[in-house]
Design a protein around this motif. Structure first.
Motif, PDB file in Angstrom:
ATOM      1  N   THR A 128     -12.003   9.904  21.944  1.00 38.17           N
ATOM      2  CA  THR A 128     -11.032  10.951  21.830  1.00 38.17           C
ATOM      3  C   THR A 128     -11.255  11.405  23.701  1.00 38.17           C
ATOM      4  N   GLY A 129     -12.439  11.328  24.101  1.00 40.11           N
ATOM      5  CA  GLY A 129     -12.352  11.555  25.466  1.00 40.11           C
ATOM      6  C   GLY A 129     -11.680  10.451  25.999  1.00 40.11           C
ATOM      7  N   GLY A 130     -11.653   9.153  25.579  1.00 38.70           N
ATOM      8  CA  GLY A 130     -10.680   8.145  26.439  1.00 38.70           C
ATOM      9  C   GLY A 130      -9.395   8.394  26.367  1.00 38.70           C
ATOM     10  N   LEU A 131      -8.874   9.029  25.161  1.00 37.37           N
ATOM     11  CA  LEU A 131      -7.512   9.176  25.053  1.00 37.37           C
ATOM     12  C   LEU A 131      -7.245  10.467  26.069  1.00 37.37           C
ATOM     13  N   LEU A 132      -7.942  11.445  25.890  1.00 34.35           N
ATOM     14  CA  LEU A 132      -7.713  12.714  26.811  1.00 34.35           C
ATOM     15  C   LEU A 132      -7.674  12.124  28.301  1.00 34.35           C
ATOM     16  N   THR A 133      -8.423  11.389  28.681  1.00 34.20           N
ATOM     17  CA  THR A 133      -8.526  10.698  30.160  1.00 34.20           C
ATOM     18  C   THR A 133      -7.051  10.105  30.290  1.00 34.20           C
ATOM     19  N   LEU A 134      -6.522   9.208  29.305  1.00 31.22           N
ATOM     20  CA  LEU A 134      -5.312   8.343  29.439  1.00 31.22           C
ATOM     21  C   LEU A 134      -3.985   9.387  29.600  1.00 31.22           C
ATOM     22  N   ILE A 135      -4.168  10.394  28.615  1.00 24.75           N
ATOM     23  CA  ILE A 135      -3.008  11.363  28.438  1.00 24.75           C
ATOM     24  C   ILE A 135      -3.094  12.020  30.077  1.00 24.75           C
ATOM     25  N   GLY A 136      -3.988  12.350  30.682  1.00 24.78           N
ATOM     26  CA  GLY A 136      -4.276  13.059  31.883  1.00 24.78           C
ATOM     27  C   GLY A 136      -3.551  12.192  32.902  1.00 24.78           C
ATOM     28  N   LEU A 137      -3.825  10.868  32.930  1.00 31.01           N
ATOM     29  CA  LEU A 137      -3.389  10.326  33.715  1.00 31.01           C
ATOM     30  C   LEU A 137      -2.190   9.718  34.008  1.00 31.01           C
ATOM     31  N   THR A 138      -1.608   9.452  32.799  1.00 30.37           N
ATOM     32  CA  THR A 138      -0.333   9.101  32.590  1.00 30.37           C
ATOM     33  C   THR A 138       0.702  10.402  33.036  1.00 30.37           C
ATOM     34  N   TRP A 139       0.197  11.664  32.769  1.00 25.15           N
ATOM     35  CA  TRP A 139       0.784  13.013  32.951  1.00 25.15           C
ATOM     36  C   TRP A 139       0.676  12.960  34.473  1.00 25.15           C
ATOM     37  N   ALA A 196      -0.907  -2.260  19.713  1.00 27.27           N
ATOM     38  CA  ALA A 196      -1.415  -0.782  19.761  1.00 27.27           C
ATOM     39  C   ALA A 196      -0.943  -0.379  21.183  1.00 27.27           C
ATOM     40  N   LEU A 197      -1.119  -1.213  22.144  1.00 29.71           N
ATOM     41  CA  LEU A 197      -0.635  -0.876  23.493  1.00 29.71           C
ATOM     42  C   LEU A 197       0.879  -0.437  23.539  1.00 29.71           C
ATOM     43  N   ALA A 198       1.674  -1.160  22.756  1.00 25.40           N
ATOM     44  CA  ALA A 198       3.197  -0.950  22.843  1.00 25.40           C
ATOM     45  C   ALA A 198       3.266   0.508  22.199  1.00 25.40           C
ATOM     46  N   VAL A 199       2.360   1.130  21.035  1.00 26.81           N
ATOM     47  CA  VAL A 199       2.351   2.489  20.831  1.00 26.81           C
ATOM     48  C   VAL A 199       2.158   3.043  22.051  1.00 26.81           C
ATOM     49  N   VAL A 200       1.037   2.948  22.578  1.00 23.90           N
ATOM     50  CA  VAL A 200       0.692   3.875  23.746  1.00 23.90           C
ATOM     51  C   VAL A 200       1.926   3.892  24.636  1.00 23.90           C
ATOM     52  N   GLN A 201       2.405   2.813  24.667  1.00 23.33           N
ATOM     53  CA  GLN A 201       3.470   2.818  25.786  1.00 23.33           C
ATOM     54  C   GLN A 201       4.700   3.665  25.132  1.00 23.33           C
ATOM     55  N   ALA A 202       5.143   3.395  24.145  1.00 20.13           N
ATOM     56  CA  ALA A 202       6.171   4.258  23.582  1.00 20.13           C
ATOM     57  C   ALA A 202       5.943   5.687  23.542  1.00 20.13           C
ATOM     58  N   VAL A 203       4.897   6.083  23.075  1.00 21.87           N
ATOM     59  CA  VAL A 203       4.310   7.724  23.111  1.00 21.87           C
ATOM     60  C   VAL A 203       4.379   8.193  24.765  1.00 21.87           C
ATOM     61  N   SER A 204       3.703   7.349  25.540  1.00 18.50           N
ATOM     62  CA  SER A 204       3.605   7.965  26.945  1.00 18.50           C
ATOM     63  C   SER A 204       5.007   7.961  27.721  1.00 18.50           C
ATOM     64  N   ALA A 216      -6.678  -1.497  27.756  1.00 17.92           N
ATOM     65  CA  ALA A 216      -5.497  -2.037  28.618  1.00 17.92           C
ATOM     66  C   ALA A 216      -4.562  -1.162  29.321  1.00 17.92           C
ATOM     67  N   ALA A 217      -4.222  -0.102  28.551  1.00 20.72           N
ATOM     68  CA  ALA A 217      -3.170   1.003  28.953  1.00 20.72           C
ATOM     69  C   ALA A 217      -3.474   1.426  30.296  1.00 20.72           C
ATOM     70  N   PHE A 218      -4.970   1.858  30.182  1.00 21.07           N
ATOM     71  CA  PHE A 218      -5.525   2.230  31.450  1.00 21.07           C
ATOM     72  C   PHE A 218      -5.615   1.530  32.616  1.00 21.07           C
ATOM     73  N   SER A 219      -5.860   0.323  32.408  1.00 23.76           N
ATOM     74  CA  SER A 219      -6.156  -0.850  33.470  1.00 23.76           C
ATOM     75  C   SER A 219      -4.958  -1.166  34.108  1.00 23.76           C
ATOM     76  N   THR A 220      -3.624  -0.776  33.517  1.00 23.49           N
ATOM     77  CA  THR A 220      -2.299  -1.097  34.227  1.00 23.49           C
ATOM     78  C   THR A 220      -2.285  -0.462  35.626  1.00 23.49           C
ATOM     79  N   ILE A 221      -2.994   0.695  35.658  1.00 21.25           N
ATOM     80  CA  ILE A 221      -2.667   1.459  37.142  1.00 21.25           C
ATOM     81  C   ILE A 221      -3.427   0.866  38.161  1.00 21.25           C
ATOM     82  N   THR A 222      -4.899   0.331  37.559  1.00 20.86           N
ATOM     83  CA  THR A 222      -5.846  -0.161  38.667  1.00 20.86           C
ATOM     84  C   THR A 222      -5.260  -1.168  39.521  1.00 20.86           C
ATOM     85  N   VAL A 223      -4.297  -2.080  39.082  1.00 24.24           N
ATOM     86  CA  VAL A 223      -4.008  -3.133  39.673  1.00 24.24           C
ATOM     87  C   VAL A 223      -2.973  -2.921  40.815  1.00 24.24           C
ATOM     88  N   VAL A 224      -2.441  -1.687  40.796  1.00 26.55           N
ATOM     89  CA  VAL A 224      -1.727  -1.395  41.638  1.00 26.55           C
ATOM     90  C   VAL A 224      -2.523  -1.431  43.039  1.00 26.55           C
TER      91      VAL A 224
END
Lengths: 176, 363
Positions: B22-33, B227-235, B178-186
Motif C-alpha cells: 500500500t505504501g508503494g502504491l501511495l508513492t506511485l500515485i503521488g509521483l504520477t500525480w 500488470a504494468l499495462a494495468v498501472v499504465q492504463a489507470v494512471s 517497473a512503473a516507478f523505475s520509468t521516471i528514474t531513467v530520465v
C-alpha cells in the motif's frame, strides 16, 4: 476496521480542506527588468531574482505593451556556452501572474551569456527582437560531482544488495 | 516444526506485506500525480497534495517494515523460532541486537534513506528554488530509495511463494517497481546521441524486471508486463484528472498549451506485453544462453520502439529505421545482460525465505 476507515476519511478531508492554506503560493515579485523591442512591440522582461545564477530557479515575466490581447508568439533561449541545449517554447501566461507571459520557477541550466529571442504576432503584424548578453553566473552550492556522489549512494546500495543476493544464491545452488 | 510452539507466523505474514505494498502504491500515485501537476499546472511547494502522497507512501512502508522487524526481534528474543515466510530469511542487524526479515530490512532501509534524502532535497530547494527538475541529484536519491523499498516489497511477497497471495503480490510489486523505475531513467536525458540513453536504460530495467518475474513463477514475465499495462492504463486516466481536479480545488488555472498527455504513464513501454510474450519460451528454456538471448530480443524491441511510441503519443513524425537501429542495438546489448541477471535474480527470489538450513544457521 470502522475506526480505521473513519480516521482515514477524516485525515483525507483535513488534507483536502486545509490544502489551500498550505498552498500559499508566493506572488511573482519582479526585482529587475530589461526591455526588448520586438518589431512594433516593446516587451518588458522581468526577473524575480537578480543576478541570475545557473541552476537557481526564478520567475521570468514577459510583458508586451498594451497587454496580451490579440498577441501570441514563441520564445527562443540560447545559452552561448551550450548552444546544443537551446530551446524554444510558446509564450504562455505565467501561472501566478496571468496578465503577462512568463516562465514560472525556471532555472537556466549552465552559466554564461544567454540570448532570449521573442517572435511575436499581433494586431500590428509580426515582430522579432532579442535580449542579448543576459549574464548567468556560476551555480551556487557544492560541486555537482559531490552532489551526485551523495545522491547515488542508495543506487550503489541497491546494486550491491542485488549482487550479494545473486552470489549467495549461486553459491548455495552450486553446493546442493 | 512443533505446532505447539508459537512462531512469528502469529503476526501473520499478509497484513504487514499488504501495508508495505500500500505504501508503494501511495508513492506511485503521488509521483504520477506530481509529475502531471508540474506539467499541467505548475506551482510547487513542499506540501502539495501529491507530495503528501509521496511522503505518506514512504512513511507507511517504513512503519510497516519497522513493525515487522520489531516483532521478529521480540519473537527471537523470547526464544521463539522465526518464520522466514514472514518477510524473508532472518538477518542479524547491529550484531544480534535486531533480527530483521530480509525483505523488511531492505524496504525499511529504503524508507529511512527516503527520509534522509528528503532532508537533502529540502536543503537543495532552499538553495536552488523549486524548479521542477525530476533528475536533480536529491530527486535521484529519493527515487532510488523508493526503488529499494519496492525491491524489499518484492522480497517480502516472494518469501510467501508457497501462498497464492505471495506470488500475486510479488508480481504486482514487480510491476509497481517497473512503473516507478520509468521516471528514474530520465536522468540519462542529456545523452541522446548516437543512442537514446533514456530508452536504452528503460529497456535494460524492463527486461531485468520481466526476466525476474519469468524466473520467479509460471508466466511471471508476461504477468508483470500485463500488470504494468494495468498501472499504465489507470494512471493514464488518473494523473491528468487528478491534476485538474486539484488545480480547481486550490483555485489555480491550467497552463496554456497543455497537450493532455499523461507524462509518466506515457514513459511506460507499451510494447512490453508483446515483447514478453514473444520471448517467453526463451526466457523459460533450460539452455543457459536462452534467457540472455531473450533479453537481447526484448531489449532491442523496447529500446528501438520507445521513440515510435513517443511519436504516436506526442504526435511527431516517426524517425527513420536507420536512426532507431543504434538505440535498438544498445538495447539488445543491455537486454542481454539484463535477461541473464534477471533470470538469476528470479531464481534467488524463489528462495527469499532462505534455504531449509537457513533457520538453523541463523539460530
Amino acid at each position: 476496521m470502522k475506526r480505521t476507515i473513519a480516521a482515514a476519511v477524516t485525515t483525507a478531508a483535513l488534507l483536502v480542506g486545509t490544502a489551500p492554506a498550505a498552498l500559499a503560493y508566493e506572488p511573482v515579485n519582479v526585482v529587475h527588468t530589461e526591455t526588448v523591442q520586438a518589431g512594433p512591440y516593446r516587451v518588458v522582461v522581468g526577473f524575480s531574482t537578480w543576478p541570475v545564477r545557473a541552476m537557481q530557479s526564478l520567475d521570468f515575466t514577459f510583458a508586451p505593451d498594451g497587454g496580451l490581447e490579440g498577441k501570441s508568439g514563441y520564445l527562443t533561449v540560447v545559452p552561448a556556452a551550450a548552444p546544443d541545449v537551446a530551446w524554444d517554447e510558446p509564450l504562455a501566461r505565467h501561472p501566478r501572474k496571468r496578465d503577462v507571459w512568463g516562465l514560472d520557477i525556471r532555472a537556466m541550466p549552465v552559466a554564461g551569456d544567454y540570448t532570449f529571442g521573442f517572435h511575436l504576432e499581433g494586431p500590428q503584424g509580426p515582430g522579432e527582437g532579442t535580449l542579448t548578453g543576459l549574464e548567468v553566473l556560476a551555480q551556487p552550492g557544492p560541486p555537482m560531482g559531490l552532489s551526485w556522489a551523495l545522491s547515488t549512494l542508495p543506487l550503489i546500495g541497491l546494486v550491491a544488495f542485488l549482487a550479494i543476493a545473486w552470489r549467495r544464491h549461486r553459491n548455495r545452488t552450486a553446493t546442493r | 516444526m512443533d505446532h505447539d510452539v508459537p512462531t512469528t507466523r502469529e503476526i501473520r505474514a499478509l497484513p504487514p506485506a499488504a501495508a508495505l505494498l500500500t505504501g508503494g502504491l501511495l508513492t506511485l500515485i503521488g509521483l504520477t500525480w506530481d509529475v502531471q501537476w508540474h506539467t499541467d499546472v505548475g506551482p510547487d511547494t513542499f506540501f502539495t497534495l501529491p507530495h503528501l502522497f509521496l511522503y505518506a507512501g514512504s512513511a507507511v512502508s517504513g512503519l510497516a517494515s519497522l513493525t515487522a522487524v520489531l516483532m521478529t526481534t521480540a519473537a527471537r528474543r523470547a526464544g521463539r523460532p522465526t518464520d522466514p515466510a514472514v518477510g524473508g530469511a532472518p538477518v542479524g542487524v547491529f550484531g544480534r541486537v535486531f533480527t530483521a526479515p530480509l525483505g523488511y530490512l531492505v524496504a525499511g532501509c529504503g524508507a529511512a534513506s527516503f527520509l534522509l534524502y528528503g532532508l537533502w532535497d529540502q536543503w537543495w530547494h532552499g538553495l536552488y528554488g523549486f524548479d521542477a527538475v525530476i533528475d536533480s541529484p536529491p530527486h535521484i536519491g529519493l527515487l532510488t530509495s523508493v526503488m529499494a523499498t519496492l525491491v524489499g516489497t518484492v522480497v517480502v511477497f516472494a518469501a510467501a511463494v508457497d501462498q497464492r497471495w505471495g506470488r500475486i503480490g510479488a508480481i504486482v510489486s514487480l510491476a509497481v517497481l517497473a512503473a516507478f523505475s520509468t521516471i528514474t531513467v530520465v536522468a540519462f536525458e542529456t545523452i541522446s546521441r548516437p543512442v537514446n540513453a533514456v530508452h536504452v536504460a528503460m529497456a535494460g530495467l524492463m527486461v531485468l524486471i520481466v526476466a525476474t518475474g519469468a524466473a520467479f513463477t509460471r508466466f511471471g514475465g508476461v504477468l508483470v508486463a500485463a500488470a504494468l499495462a494495468v498501472v499504465q492504463a489507470v494512471s493514464w486516466w488518473f494523473s491528468p484528472w487528478a491534476a485538474e481536479v486539484y488545480a480547481d480545488a486550490v483555485g489555480l488555472p491550467l497552463r496554456d498549451y497543455v497537450d493532455g498527455v499523461p507524462v509518466m504513464p506515457a514513459l511506460m513501454p507499451m510494447v512490453l506485453i508483446p515483447a514478453a510474450l514473444l520471448v517467453h519460451p526463451l526466457l523459460t528454456a533450460r539452455a543457459r544462453w536462452a534467457p540472455a538471448l531473450a533479453g537481447a530480443v526484448a531489449g532491442a524491441l523496447v529500446a528501438g520502439l520507445q521513440v515510435v511510441q513517443n511519436s504516436i503519443v506526442y504526435d511527431f513524425p516517426t524517425p527513420a529505421v536507420s536512426r532507431l537501429l543504434p538505440t535498438a542495438l544498445a538495447g539488445a546489448v543491455l537486454g542481454l545482460l539484463a535477461g541473464h541477471a534477471g533470470t538469476r535474480l528470479g531464481g534467488a527470489l524463489r528462495h527469499a525465505k532462505g534455504f531449509p538450513t537457513d533457520e538453523s544457521e541463523a539460530s
